[in-house]
Design an enzyme around this catalytic site. Structure first.
Site, mmCIF file in Angstrom:
data_model
loop_
_atom_site.group_PDB
_atom_site.id
_atom_site.type_symbol
_atom_site.label_atom_id
_atom_site.label_comp_id
_atom_site.label_asym_id
_atom_site.label_seq_id
_atom_site.Cartn_x
_atom_site.Cartn_y
_atom_site.Cartn_z
ATOM 1 N N THR A 99 0.948 -1.253 0.018
ATOM 2 C CA THR A 99 -0.036 -0.099 0.058
ATOM 3 C C THR A 99 0.957 1.367 0.043
ATOM 4 O OG1 THR A 99 -1.728 -1.119 1.189
ATOM 5 C CG2 THR A 99 -1.848 1.223 1.212
ATOM 6 N N LYS A 174 -7.255 1.818 -3.363
ATOM 7 C CA LYS A 174 -7.057 1.511 -2.069
ATOM 8 C C LYS A 174 -7.371 2.515 -1.036
ATOM 9 C CE LYS A 174 -5.311 -1.038 1.564
ATOM 10 N NZ LYS A 174 -5.476 -2.205 2.219
ATOM 11 N N LYS A 242 -0.015 5.688 7.989
ATOM 12 C CA LYS A 242 0.761 5.705 6.877
ATOM 13 C C LYS A 242 -0.457 5.757 5.710
ATOM 14 C CE LYS A 242 1.598 2.014 4.859
ATOM 15 N NZ LYS A 242 1.291 0.939 3.669
HETATM 16 P P1 NAP Z 1 5.180 -6.140 7.625
HETATM 17 O O1 NAP Z 1 4.538 -7.739 8.230
HETATM 18 O O2 NAP Z 1 5.563 -5.220 8.633
HETATM 19 O O3 NAP Z 1 6.137 -6.917 6.530
HETATM 20 C C1 NAP Z 1 6.676 -5.918 5.793
HETATM 21 C C2 NAP Z 1 7.780 -6.526 4.896
HETATM 22 O O4 NAP Z 1 8.254 -5.591 4.029
HETATM 23 C C3 NAP Z 1 8.864 -7.307 5.599
HETATM 24 O O5 NAP Z 1 9.086 -8.404 4.683
HETATM 25 C C4 NAP Z 1 9.850 -6.351 5.491
HETATM 26 O O6 NAP Z 1 11.365 -7.036 5.903
HETATM 27 C C5 NAP Z 1 9.866 -5.824 4.225
HETATM 28 N N1 NAP Z 1 10.620 -4.236 4.221
HETATM 29 C C6 NAP Z 1 10.173 -3.322 4.961
HETATM 30 N N2 NAP Z 1 10.938 -2.128 4.290
HETATM 31 C C7 NAP Z 1 11.865 -2.788 3.643
HETATM 32 C C8 NAP Z 1 13.080 -2.411 2.847
HETATM 33 N N3 NAP Z 1 13.383 -0.958 3.015
HETATM 34 N N4 NAP Z 1 13.827 -3.138 2.186
HETATM 35 C C9 NAP Z 1 13.577 -4.555 2.359
HETATM 36 N N5 NAP Z 1 12.393 -4.961 2.577
HETATM 37 C C10 NAP Z 1 11.620 -4.018 3.529
HETATM 38 O O7 NAP Z 1 3.855 -5.656 6.885
HETATM 39 P P2 NAP Z 1 2.635 -6.329 6.218
HETATM 40 O O8 NAP Z 1 1.446 -6.232 7.336
HETATM 41 O O9 NAP Z 1 2.931 -7.578 5.531
HETATM 42 O O10 NAP Z 1 1.997 -5.205 5.191
HETATM 43 C C11 NAP Z 1 2.946 -5.091 3.851
HETATM 44 C C12 NAP Z 1 2.211 -4.099 3.037
HETATM 45 O O11 NAP Z 1 0.805 -4.550 2.755
HETATM 46 C C13 NAP Z 1 1.990 -2.610 3.581
HETATM 47 O O12 NAP Z 1 2.210 -1.705 2.858
HETATM 48 C C14 NAP Z 1 0.575 -2.716 4.442
HETATM 49 O O13 NAP Z 1 0.025 -1.314 4.511
HETATM 50 C C15 NAP Z 1 -0.274 -3.422 3.377
HETATM 51 N N6 NAP Z 1 -1.178 -4.062 3.894
HETATM 52 C C16 NAP Z 1 -1.149 -4.643 5.049
HETATM 53 C C17 NAP Z 1 -2.372 -5.526 5.666
HETATM 54 C C18 NAP Z 1 -2.523 -6.375 6.786
HETATM 55 O O14 NAP Z 1 -3.371 -6.503 7.450
HETATM 56 N N7 NAP Z 1 -1.360 -6.489 7.538
HETATM 57 C C19 NAP Z 1 -3.627 -5.424 4.816
HETATM 58 C C20 NAP Z 1 -3.579 -4.898 3.668
HETATM 59 C C21 NAP Z 1 -2.458 -4.189 3.071
HETATM 60 P P3 NAP Z 1 11.607 -7.224 7.409
HETATM 61 O O15 NAP Z 1 11.154 -8.606 7.692
HETATM 62 O O16 NAP Z 1 13.318 -7.240 7.195
HETATM 63 O O17 NAP Z 1 11.357 -6.262 8.309
#
Ligand code: NAP
Length: 290
Positions: A99, A174, A242
């Protein structure tokens, strides 16, 4: 020979999505995660290999998926020194599930195009449960020919996937999703807060009103934990802020009025002050009950 694909970002969402992709589509998948332990955990559970950088993961792949945090993270894993774009060949395709802003989607679409790479912005809705059960909703922006290549693979972890317009349109859709949720969750929080103050049995009340015009996904899935003040799960407040920040800055540009969204964003800043950065977004009720 199996189609070669890559996956960047094995977080709460990416980890199960990549798992469904490999299990259902038959692609040969190489994964990359910044914290290598998560790649090791993934390859321990699923068929596929891990690479040390996005560039190495993307080398030789005809399609590369990402699901990382925000605009800057996305720039880093695509255009950074070890970014995927540097490993991708002309004719390949990048599909981003982060997102992020519509601006970064347009910027990366243009950068990819210069290299002969396709780019589809494809943020998702449905949360952790939707990712784990492979039933996400995916909102796409980009060119039709690129979307048509991506859609069959995306359907490994989605039940709805649609092209909504030019590059950036997936991210704009979104934003609509998050704007619709923000006010709704505050309304639900106020409903439960009020009912508790009125001395009602809110389990019983919600059982009834959820079947009427007030019913919603948030009500169905969150009322029990909201009544019990449990927020240690789900979609984090930091992520929601965010997202709302992205919505409000887009609205400043396109002239839309988002008074409730702006207010709810401020309410979430109060939840953060209560220590709720990683709490689920339903924790809006916590600031009413503090
Ligand atoms: P998360 O668990 O915090 O995972 C984020 C991922 O991105 C991790 O693999 C992290 O690596 C990686 N990452 C972050 N910054 C990075 C960088 N600079 N370089 C390389 N890798 C990086 O987040 P999530 O919940 O999966 O969400 C991911 C996306 O989906 C976000 O944009 C969020 O807004 C969106 N989203 C989430 C949900 C939800 O319910 N969780 C629902 C809809 C949309 P590390 O493991 O090293 O930290």
């Amino acid at each position: 020979m199996a189609q070669k694909a890559a996956w960047i970002g094995l977080g709460v969402m990416g980890f199960p999505m990549a798992g469904h992709l490999v299990a259902k589509s038959g692609v040969e998948l190489t994964v990359y995660n910044r914290t290598a332990a998560k790649s090791a955990a993934w390859t321990g559970k699923r068929k596929g290999s891990a690479a040390p950088t996005p560039k190495a993961a993307a080398a030789g792949a005809s399609i590369v998926f990402s699901c990382v945090g925000n605009d800057d993270d996305l720039r880093q894993v695509t255009m950074g020194e070890q970014g995927a774009f540097h490993g991708m060949a002309a004719g390949s395709l990048f599909v981003d599930h982060t997102t992020a802003s519509a601006d970064v989607a347009r910027e990366l679409h243009a950068e990819a195009k210069k290299r002969g790479i396709g780019f589809v912005d494809a943020p998702v809705s449905g949360g952790q449960a939707g990712a784990e059960n492979g039933v996400l909703t995916v909102m796409c922006g980009g060119e039709a020919s690129d979307f048509e290549r991506a859609e069959p693979l995306i359907m490994s972890y989605a039940r709805m996937c649609k092209l909504l317009g030019a590059p950036g349109s997936g991210q704009l859709a979104k934003m609509c999703n998050q704007i619709a949720i923000a006010g709704l969750v505050e309304g639900l929080a106020e409903c439960i807060h009020f009912g508790k103050k009125a001395g009602l049995n809110m389990e019983q009340v919600v059982e009834v009103i959820s079947k009427g015009a007030a019913g919603s996904w948030q009500m169905e899935n969150r009322y029990k934990t909201m009544i019990a003040d449990k927020f240690d799960f789900g979609f984090a407040v930091d992520w929601m802020r965010k997202d709302l920040g992205i919505c409000l800055s887009e609205a400043r540009r396109n002239g839309a009025h988002l008074p409730v969204t702006a207010l709810v964003d401020q309410f979430y800043s109060e939840v953060q002050k209560l220590g709720g950065n990683r709490w689920d977004t339903s924790s809006l009720i916590a600031r009413l009950e503090k």
